[in-house]
Motif scaffolding. Structure first.
Motif, PDB file in Angstrom:
ATOM      1  N   MET A 185      40.267  32.695  33.206  1.00 62.06           N
ATOM      2  CA  MET A 185      41.532  33.089  32.595  1.00 62.06           C
ATOM      3  C   MET A 185      42.118  34.323  33.273  1.00 62.06           C
ATOM      4  SD  MET A 185      41.806  30.641  30.539  1.00 62.06           S
ATOM      5  CE  MET A 185      43.163  31.088  29.472  1.00 62.06           C
ATOM      6  N   GLY A 186      42.100  34.346  34.611  1.00 62.30           N
ATOM      7  CA  GLY A 186      42.553  35.521  35.333  1.00 62.30           C
ATOM      8  C   GLY A 186      43.765  35.305  36.207  1.00 62.30           C
ATOM      9  N   VAL A 187      44.592  34.321  35.919  1.00 61.76           N
ATOM     10  CA  VAL A 187      45.742  34.065  36.785  1.00 61.76           C
ATOM     11  C   VAL A 187      46.640  35.297  36.870  1.00 61.76           C
ATOM     12  CG1 VAL A 187      47.841  32.682  37.077  1.00 61.76           C
ATOM     13  CG2 VAL A 187      45.708  31.571  36.465  1.00 61.76           C
ATOM     14  N   GLY A 188      46.893  35.940  35.755  1.00 62.07           N
ATOM     15  CA  GLY A 188      47.774  37.103  35.739  1.00 62.07           C
ATOM     16  C   GLY A 188      47.230  38.295  36.506  1.00 62.07           C
ATOM     17  N   THR A 189      45.915  38.415  36.557  1.00 59.26           N
ATOM     18  CA  THR A 189      45.298  39.559  37.234  1.00 59.26           C
ATOM     19  C   THR A 189      44.718  39.185  38.599  1.00 59.26           C
ATOM     20  OG1 THR A 189      43.198  39.157  36.096  1.00 59.26           O
ATOM     21  CG2 THR A 189      44.728  40.718  35.064  1.00 59.26           C
ATOM     22  N   LEU A 190      44.927  37.953  39.026  1.00 57.05           N
ATOM     23  CA  LEU A 190      44.332  37.491  40.283  1.00 57.05           C
ATOM     24  C   LEU A 190      44.715  38.351  41.494  1.00 57.05           C
ATOM     25  CD1 LEU A 190      42.329  35.414  41.289  1.00 57.05           C
ATOM     26  CD2 LEU A 190      44.230  33.818  41.606  1.00 57.05           C
ATOM     27  N   PRO A 191      45.953  38.790  41.636  1.00 52.89           N
ATOM     28  CA  PRO A 191      46.266  39.659  42.785  1.00 52.89           C
ATOM     29  C   PRO A 191      45.431  40.946  42.779  1.00 52.89           C
ATOM     30  CG  PRO A 191      48.291  38.808  41.836  1.00 52.89           C
ATOM     31  CD  PRO A 191      47.174  38.436  40.888  1.00 52.89           C
ATOM     32  N   ALA A 192      45.275  41.554  41.636  1.00 54.13           N
ATOM     33  CA  ALA A 192      44.494  42.795  41.547  1.00 54.13           C
ATOM     34  C   ALA A 192      43.012  42.539  41.764  1.00 54.13           C
ATOM     35  CB  ALA A 192      44.714  43.471  40.194  1.00 54.13           C
ATOM     36  N   VAL A 193      42.504  41.441  41.228  1.00 54.08           N
ATOM     37  CA  VAL A 193      41.079  41.110  41.370  1.00 54.08           C
ATOM     38  C   VAL A 193      40.741  40.850  42.834  1.00 54.08           C
ATOM     39  CG1 VAL A 193      39.315  39.371  40.849  1.00 54.08           C
ATOM     40  CG2 VAL A 193      40.784  40.251  39.021  1.00 54.08           C
ATOM     41  N   THR A 194      41.538  40.031  43.500  1.00 53.70           N
ATOM     42  CA  THR A 194      41.233  39.705  44.898  1.00 53.70           C
ATOM     43  C   THR A 194      41.413  40.921  45.800  1.00 53.70           C
ATOM     44  OG1 THR A 194      43.459  38.784  45.194  1.00 53.70           O
ATOM     45  CG2 THR A 194      41.685  37.234  44.677  1.00 53.70           C
ATOM     46  N   ALA A 195      42.419  41.740  45.528  1.00 52.36           N
ATOM     47  CA  ALA A 195      42.614  42.960  46.324  1.00 52.36           C
ATOM     48  C   ALA A 195      41.417  43.899  46.171  1.00 52.36           C
ATOM     49  CB  ALA A 195      43.898  43.665  45.912  1.00 52.36           C
ATOM     50  N   ALA A 196      40.908  44.032  44.953  1.00 54.22           N
ATOM     51  CA  ALA A 196      39.750  44.899  44.718  1.00 54.22           C
ATOM     52  C   ALA A 196      38.518  44.359  45.428  1.00 54.22           C
ATOM     53  CB  ALA A 196      39.482  45.044  43.223  1.00 54.22           C
ATOM     54  N   ARG A 228      38.923  45.129  49.081  1.00 51.47           N
ATOM     55  CA  ARG A 228      38.789  46.580  49.268  1.00 51.47           C
ATOM     56  C   ARG A 228      37.324  47.021  49.224  1.00 51.47           C
ATOM     57  NH1 ARG A 228      42.205  47.794  45.688  1.00 51.47           N
ATOM     58  NH2 ARG A 228      40.821  48.254  43.956  1.00 51.47           N
ATOM     59  N   HIS A 229      36.518  46.293  48.455  1.00 54.06           N
ATOM     60  CA  HIS A 229      35.103  46.641  48.314  1.00 54.06           C
ATOM     61  C   HIS A 229      34.191  45.837  49.232  1.00 54.06           C
ATOM     62  CE1 HIS A 229      35.541  49.591  45.154  1.00 54.06           C
ATOM     63  NE2 HIS A 229      36.461  48.804  44.635  1.00 54.06           N
ATOM     64  N   GLY A 230      34.775  45.144  50.212  1.00 50.54           N
ATOM     65  CA  GLY A 230      33.959  44.553  51.252  1.00 50.54           C
ATOM     66  C   GLY A 230      33.897  43.049  51.351  1.00 50.54           C
ATOM     67  N   LEU A 231      34.556  42.308  50.462  1.00 52.50           N
ATOM     68  CA  LEU A 231      34.535  40.849  50.574  1.00 52.50           C
ATOM     69  C   LEU A 231      35.476  40.418  51.696  1.00 52.50           C
ATOM     70  CD1 LEU A 231      33.391  38.236  49.359  1.00 52.50           C
ATOM     71  CD2 LEU A 231      35.400  38.144  47.901  1.00 52.50           C
ATOM     72  N   ASP A 232      34.989  39.565  52.568  1.00 54.39           N
ATOM     73  CA  ASP A 232      35.791  39.048  53.677  1.00 54.39           C
ATOM     74  C   ASP A 232      37.001  38.302  53.108  1.00 54.39           C
ATOM     75  OD1 ASP A 232      36.869  37.734  55.894  1.00 54.39           O
ATOM     76  OD2 ASP A 232      34.942  36.922  56.551  1.00 54.39           O
ATOM     77  N   PRO A 233      38.222  38.661  53.504  1.00 50.97           N
ATOM     78  CA  PRO A 233      39.399  37.972  52.984  1.00 50.97           C
ATOM     79  C   PRO A 233      39.464  36.492  53.368  1.00 50.97           C
ATOM     80  CG  PRO A 233      40.025  39.626  54.614  1.00 50.97           C
ATOM     81  CD  PRO A 233      38.559  39.753  54.390  1.00 50.97           C
ATOM     82  N   ALA A 234      38.647  36.060  54.323  1.00 51.90           N
ATOM     83  CA  ALA A 234      38.603  34.650  54.717  1.00 51.90           C
ATOM     84  C   ALA A 234      37.657  33.832  53.834  1.00 51.90           C
ATOM     85  CB  ALA A 234      38.188  34.526  56.178  1.00 51.90           C
ATOM     86  N   THR A 235      37.032  34.457  52.838  1.00 55.29           N
ATOM     87  CA  THR A 235      36.132  33.751  51.928  1.00 55.29           C
ATOM     88  C   THR A 235      36.907  32.666  51.184  1.00 55.29           C
ATOM     89  OG1 THR A 235      34.828  35.759  51.636  1.00 55.29           O
ATOM     90  CG2 THR A 235      34.568  34.043  49.952  1.00 55.29           C
ATOM     91  N   PRO A 236      36.378  31.434  51.124  1.00 59.63           N
ATOM     92  CA  PRO A 236      37.066  30.362  50.406  1.00 59.63           C
ATOM     93  C   PRO A 236      37.269  30.700  48.931  1.00 59.63           C
ATOM     94  CG  PRO A 236      35.290  29.467  51.746  1.00 59.63           C
ATOM     95  CD  PRO A 236      35.135  30.963  51.749  1.00 59.63           C
TER      96      PRO A 236
END
Length: 85
Positions: free
Chosen positions: A12-23, A26-34
């Motif tokens: 249930m995170g559609v509204g916060t998805l931009p903030a979640v993925t950016a965080a 920022r904390h080291g997850l490869d942006p190319a992760t599926p």
């Protein structure tokens, strides 16, 4: 969580998805992760959007997916059992 190497599920995170993925990035997850967002799972109108952590929020918004939806992040998100999406 960004560096665990395990699958992450955002409920249930559609509204916060931009903030979640950016965080996560920022904390080291490869942006190319599926990543994949599934709306209305198990219903006739189920919709799935696939992408990467770097673009899943934008893709989800562009496709108009709304709650109820789940986003899966990690290699498991690239798995397509039906081979149609």
């Amino acid at each position: 969580m960004a560096r665990t190497g395990t699958a992450l599920v955002v409920l249930m995170g559609v509204g916060t998805l931009p903030a979640v993925t950016a965080a996560l990035v920022r904390h080291g997850l490869d942006p190319a992760t599926p990543a994949a967002t599934v709306a209305d799972a198990g219903l006739p109108g189920q919709r799935t959007v696939r992408g990467t952590v770097g673009d899943i929020a934008a893709r989800t918004a562009a496709e108009g997916l709304r709650a109820p939806a789940v986003t899966v992040i990690g290699t498991v998100a690239a798995f397509d059992p039906g081979g149609t999406e």
